[in-house]
Design an enzyme around this catalytic site. Sequence first.
Site, PDB file in Angstrom:
ATOM      1  N   GLY A 125       0.837  -1.207   0.000  1.00  0.00           N
ATOM      2  CA  GLY A 125       0.000   0.000   0.000  1.00  0.00           C
ATOM      3  C   GLY A 125       0.863   1.243   0.000  1.00  0.00           C
ATOM      4  O   GLY A 125       2.061   1.169  -0.298  1.00  0.00           O
ATOM      5  N   ASN A 126       0.283   2.374   0.295  1.00  0.00           N
ATOM      6  CA  ASN A 126       1.065   3.606   0.404  1.00  0.00           C
ATOM      7  C   ASN A 126       0.406   4.529   1.423  1.00  0.00           C
ATOM      8  O   ASN A 126      -0.669   4.232   1.933  1.00  0.00           O
ATOM      9  CB  ASN A 126       1.232   4.277  -0.968  1.00  0.00           C
ATOM     10  CG  ASN A 126      -0.108   4.652  -1.572  1.00  0.00           C
ATOM     11  OD1 ASN A 126      -0.798   5.523  -1.071  1.00  0.00           O
ATOM     12  ND2 ASN A 126      -0.486   3.958  -2.651  1.00  0.00           N
ATOM     13  N   TYR A 127       1.067   5.645   1.712  1.00  0.00           N
ATOM     14  CA  TYR A 127       0.615   6.510   2.807  1.00  0.00           C
ATOM     15  C   TYR A 127      -0.460   7.528   2.420  1.00  0.00           C
ATOM     16  O   TYR A 127      -0.757   8.417   3.194  1.00  0.00           O
ATOM     17  CB  TYR A 127       1.815   7.268   3.397  1.00  0.00           C
ATOM     18  CG  TYR A 127       2.742   6.399   4.193  1.00  0.00           C
ATOM     19  CD1 TYR A 127       2.287   5.739   5.328  1.00  0.00           C
ATOM     20  CD2 TYR A 127       4.076   6.240   3.822  1.00  0.00           C
ATOM     21  CE1 TYR A 127       3.134   4.938   6.075  1.00  0.00           C
ATOM     22  CE2 TYR A 127       4.940   5.446   4.564  1.00  0.00           C
ATOM     23  CZ  TYR A 127       4.456   4.802   5.683  1.00  0.00           C
ATOM     24  OH  TYR A 127       5.292   4.019   6.428  1.00  0.00           O
ATOM     25  N   ALA A 174      -3.825   7.518  -5.228  1.00  0.00           N
ATOM     26  CA  ALA A 174      -2.441   7.061  -5.351  1.00  0.00           C
ATOM     27  C   ALA A 174      -2.511   5.562  -5.604  1.00  0.00           C
ATOM     28  O   ALA A 174      -2.497   4.750  -4.674  1.00  0.00           O
ATOM     29  CB  ALA A 174      -1.679   7.370  -4.080  1.00  0.00           C
TER      30      ALA A 174
END
Length: 404
Positions: A211-213, A279
């Site tokens: 995943g990402n932030y 994102a």
Amino acid sequence: MLKGKKILLGITGSIAAYKSAFLLRLLVKEGAEVQVVITPAGKQFITPVTLAALSGKPVLSEFFENADGTWHSHVDLGLWADLLLVAPASASTMGKMANAVCDNLLITTYLSAKCPVMIAPAMDLDMYRHPANQKNIGILRDFGATIIEPASGELASGLSGKGRLQEPEEILMRVKELFNHPEKKKSLAGKKLLVTAGPTYENIDPVRFIGNYSSGKMGFAIAAELAQRGAEVVLVTGPVQLSTPHSGIQRIDVTSALEMEEACLKIFPECHGAVFSAAVSDYAPEQVSPVKMKRVADEMTLHLKANPDIAARMGLLKREGQVTVGFALETHDEENHAQGKLKSKNFDFIVLNSPNNPGEGFMSDTNRVAIIDKNHVRQDFPLKSKKEVAVDIVDALGRWLIQP
Ligand code: C5P
């Protein structure tokens, strides 16, 4: 900034009534002339003496003054006002407003008012969610009132939900917006827009993911701004900790890039445009293990396959007249990369932000952006809150939607 504006501030029987004293002070400080109309229940929570002192006017509550029989005309009050702002609005008052149950001066004033109406609900979170209350809010919205969505808080069950009165500063901002940009208010009525937001999670096994932030804050702020201007908004979001900021938004929760693409493929063809602020993970594990993977060796290799580029795919499907907006988060050679993406994804304009500077990017509440359009026109903006950046982006989108 509110100099000369006449505001009727309706206060009802909610524990949040104490906050209306702060709100009243903020309105008066901005130069507004404020007349308080309080319901009988409201007086149980805050004393009219405080409100009269802050507004510089006697507080109205009853149809008649018992002492001398003076009649307070709700018709005159309704005609006098440039805005009727009910804050806090209890479930009971909203129910009466929606159904014309005129048993106090505030409700009769609402029915006589010819001015815009803003309502800031405040109540117990379970009460707020109740279908009866939601139905009344829907009716009031259909009657043209602007509902200032409550803030989030904890439910008795420990889950979070909405119901808390929006902060006075936020309400003040909404009032100022109404007076300063009345033409913007419903400028996107009749337009349907898709917004993607948040990260995507790509499963590795049942308990792990890539995943990402991304917090989703920028996309949610854009969706809220679009809805406030009357657009029909479909918000396709990856996993985020945010509540839907406006009831004019249809929210579709997804997890992976493939799910996000599937939702977009369905919705985009019916839309006048789209903002791709998600994102999206560029890669996903080639295979998802059905069981939790065990640690077996000192090293492991995870095979990844490219995810679909959702924005690029929609760019290919784009019809004449549809407007699409993308984001570019670049660490170097930003202008060139942004120009490349404008072309390859067929965007009308791209919002460029760089994660190099403090206060910008994923987790923060602020952002500094530049907008570059397909005609190579670049507009740079200073560091602002994401909500203010959303206003700039929606302003630009609005211009592209009207002049193709
Ligand atoms: O190529 P890059 O990921 O930097 O492009 C960013 C833009 O493309 C953003 O608007 C993002 O939402 C969109 N995008 C997408 N699907 C992907 C990757 C990016 O929609 N798989």
